[in-house]
Scaffold this active site. Structure first.
Site, PDB file in Angstrom:
ATOM      1  N   ASP A  78      67.938  62.684  51.022  1.00 60.58           N
ATOM      2  CA  ASP A  78      66.672  62.850  50.311  1.00 60.58           C
ATOM      3  C   ASP A  78      65.638  61.931  50.967  1.00 60.58           C
ATOM      4  O   ASP A  78      65.931  61.236  51.945  1.00 60.58           O
ATOM      5  CB  ASP A  78      66.821  62.528  48.819  1.00 60.58           C
ATOM      6  N   GLU A  95      60.889  81.689  41.365  1.00 60.13           N
ATOM      7  CA  GLU A  95      62.260  82.182  41.256  1.00 60.13           C
ATOM      8  C   GLU A  95      62.304  83.529  41.967  1.00 60.13           C
ATOM      9  O   GLU A  95      61.352  84.306  41.893  1.00 60.13           O
ATOM     10  CB  GLU A  95      62.673  82.330  39.790  1.00 60.13           C
ATOM     11  N   GLU A 140      70.857  78.470  42.551  1.00 60.75           N
ATOM     12  CA  GLU A 140      69.489  78.891  42.257  1.00 60.75           C
ATOM     13  C   GLU A 140      69.504  80.080  41.292  1.00 60.75           C
ATOM     14  O   GLU A 140      70.510  80.797  41.177  1.00 60.75           O
ATOM     15  CB  GLU A 140      68.769  79.325  43.542  1.00 60.75           C
ATOM     16  N   HIS A 164      63.524  76.708  45.038  1.00 58.01           N
ATOM     17  CA  HIS A 164      62.596  77.367  44.111  1.00 58.01           C
ATOM     18  C   HIS A 164      61.296  76.578  43.943  1.00 58.01           C
ATOM     19  O   HIS A 164      60.331  77.092  43.378  1.00 58.01           O
ATOM     20  CB  HIS A 164      63.260  77.637  42.753  1.00 58.01           C
TER      21      HIS A 164
END
Length: 315
Positions: A182, A280, A249, A220
């Protein structure tokens, strides 16, 4: 109701409300609110069996998800999504249709990530909301994807935050060497987990090498162009013949009566209101960006939960 341990009457419910108003004012209003919530299935109502004809109210499967002291609770997410700060962008959707742009930025003057970095209370609420949903989703994932990580020696969690979810996977599959990836300021605060190393970087530039890549509710947040860029970096990070991408997802199902269908559409509008280009996607839309990102084959595994597992392969 939960603290009471059984069904309760309106006066009993009213007594638990911290209000300076007398019950004669509270109960008529509370009656109207409870009537609607019962109709929606949030609470159950029945007549008392003691002959008093008084209505008794109790929890349902819906309201049990809202208990704050429950191990599996959605209360932090519900409180976060219904806060004034998260509701404000919805009032800018028509402006976005007319002018383009980001509804959250129009409401607050900056992107959500920047706002969170400047507002500790908002950031704390956001983290709690993400943590409660992650706990539920990861529990379902690990119980229904038992063979999914077999044969994988190293796994990189892209956008893995402080590593809690990857640590759960590694604990369940101790043969896996986990890499939590990250932004540098995110992993800087990550705790130590056995079998997990933390690496700082930017997924838009590169992804650490591994046998497989894991991403949960990351793509998303991004538009198609950014997703393809991220996917291409994931493709470079895994072996061409044996590499694997595991996405968790939402897959929007059109013209379907799926129990999570309404929630999927609502989440899509949340992406519209709260992100810059996030959405989405339907299976067709996932197929398109996966192929553009270098993943020519994919398989969708439905879960008894809102998201699904999308396995994707270079060959």
């Amino acid at each position: 109701m939960h603290c009471h341990g059984s069904t309760i009457t309106l006066p009993q419910l009213a007594s638990g409300i911290n209000s300076s108003c007398p019950d004669v004012h509270i109960i008529p209003s509370l009656t109207r609110i409870m009537r609607m919530l019962v109709r929606k299935g949030v609470f159950a109502a029945h007549r008392s069996s003691d002959g008093s004809e008084e209505t008794m109210y109790g929890l349902t499967q819906i309201s049990k998800w809202l208990l704050r002291d429950s191990e599996m609770s959605l209360a932090p997410m519900i409180l976060f999504q219904n806060s004034q700060l998260l509701q404000a962008p919805w009032h800018h959707l028509s402006q976005c249709l007319e002018e383009g742009g980001n509804a959250f930025k129009k409401a607050h003057g900056c992107e959500m990530s920047d706002f969170a970095s400047q507002n500790s209370q908002f950031n704390n609420s956001f983290n709690k909301a993400m943590a409660c949903t992650a706990k539920i989703v990861m529990s379902t994932l690990l119980s229904h994807y038992k063979d999914g990580f077999d044969g994988i020696r190293s796994l990189v969690d892209v956008g893995g935050g402080t590593g809690e979810e990857l640590a759960e996977i590694v604990e369940f599959y101790p043969h896996i060497k986990g890499v939590n990836f990250d932004l540098p300021h995110v992993v800087a605060t990550a705790p130590v987990y056995e079998g997990v190393s933390h690496v700082g970087g930017d997924m838009l530039n590169a992804v650490p090498n591994a046998d497989a890549v894991f991403m949960k509710w990351i793509l998303h947040d991004w538009d198609d162009e950014a997703c393809v860029r991220i996917l291409k970096n994931c493709r470079k990070a895994i072996p061409e013949k044996t590499g694997k991408l595991v996405l968790v997802e939402i897959v929007v199902k059109e013209d379907d009566n799926d129990v999570f269908g309404d929630t999927a559409y609502l989440f899509d509008l949340c992406m519209f209101a709260h992100t810059r280009g996030g959405k989405e996607r339907t299976e067709k839309e996932w197929k398109q960006i996966l192929e553009e990102g270098g993943f020519l084959r994919h398989n969708i595994i439905n879960l008894p939960a809102l998201p699904a597992i999308i396995e994707a392969y270079p060959q």
